[in-house]
Design a protein around this motif. Structure first.
Motif: not given
Length: 233
Positions: A175-176, A215, A218, A226, A229, A232
């Protein structure tokens, strides 16, 4: 339709290599995916079976000949009615990531060209619509190791290869984000304890904790992921 990899290499004995000792190997035996390997030297020129020659314009190294590699690619494509994608492993190509791997796994397969020497004749790349793909910003002796890495990444996503499909959805890059930390027994080891929330049995709180950990990891370790993400969302 079974996902199929057509490998072109000067060292066909390198395949399936370590993949034969993993879940990918079992999947290959069970027919979850197919692998064909062709020796590029089968298409060599002359009695000396030449596959390369000196570069026009001078310079170090040798270049794989278009009249060898072109027919090799054509033969691989002719061996499959569905596969049209041709990948050449090159340091100037697109860097592999999980999005590329998932995209490739959703198709019928690919022809993978493992180069050697200084490179391949540019005309082959242009006339056969070859995609250049890189394992990373470093140089390998040839494309075989990169091909094995890409095969492993793709095949594990195919139905019937990895038993626990849920684990594929929660791993890094799915999920990135990078994946959260994992813990198992014993609950205390060398004075270090497992985070209390993981022992609580409260699934919603565990899910929230894991997301926060992903999170933070990342942001700390892969700021590029990060920032992408954030763009996006």
């Amino acid at each position: 339709m079974v996902w199929t990899a057509h490998i072109l290499s000067l060292f066909p004995e390198m395949f399936p290599g370590p993949l034969g000792h993993s879940l990918a190997g079992k999947g290959l035996e069970d027919g979850a995916w197919n692998l064909t390997v062709r020796d590029i030297r089968d298409f060599a020129i002359g009695k000396h079976r030449n596959v390369d020659d000196s570069p026009f314009g001078g310079g170090a190294g040798m270049v794989m000949r278009p009249d060898v590699l072109g027919p090799a690619i054509d033969a691989a494509l002719a061996g499959s009615d569905n596969v049209t994608r041709v990948i050449y492993f090159s340091p100037r190509g697109r860097v592999m990531d999980q999005a590329f791997v998932r995209e490739l796994s959703d198709g019928p397969g690919a022809v993978m060209v493992c180069g050697r020497f200084e490179g391949v004749d540019q005309r082959v790349l242009e006339t056969r619509n070859v995609e250049e793909v890189s394992l990373g910003d470093f140089i390998l002796s040839g494309g075989e190791i990169a091909a094995l890495a890409l095969l492993d990444a793709v095949v594990r996503l195919l139905p019937g290869v990895t038993g626990n499909r849920e684990s594929l959805e929660e791993e890094s890059f799915a999920d990135g984000l990078l994946e959260y930390p994992h813990y198992t027994r014993p609950p205390v080891w060398e004075g270090r304890t497992v985070p209390e929330v993981l022992l609580s049995g409260h699934h919603e709180k565990i899910k929230e904790w894991r997301l926060r950990q992903s999170e933070e990891l990342t942001k700390e370790r892969r700021r590029d992921l990060w920032d992408r993400r954030k763009r996006n969302f």
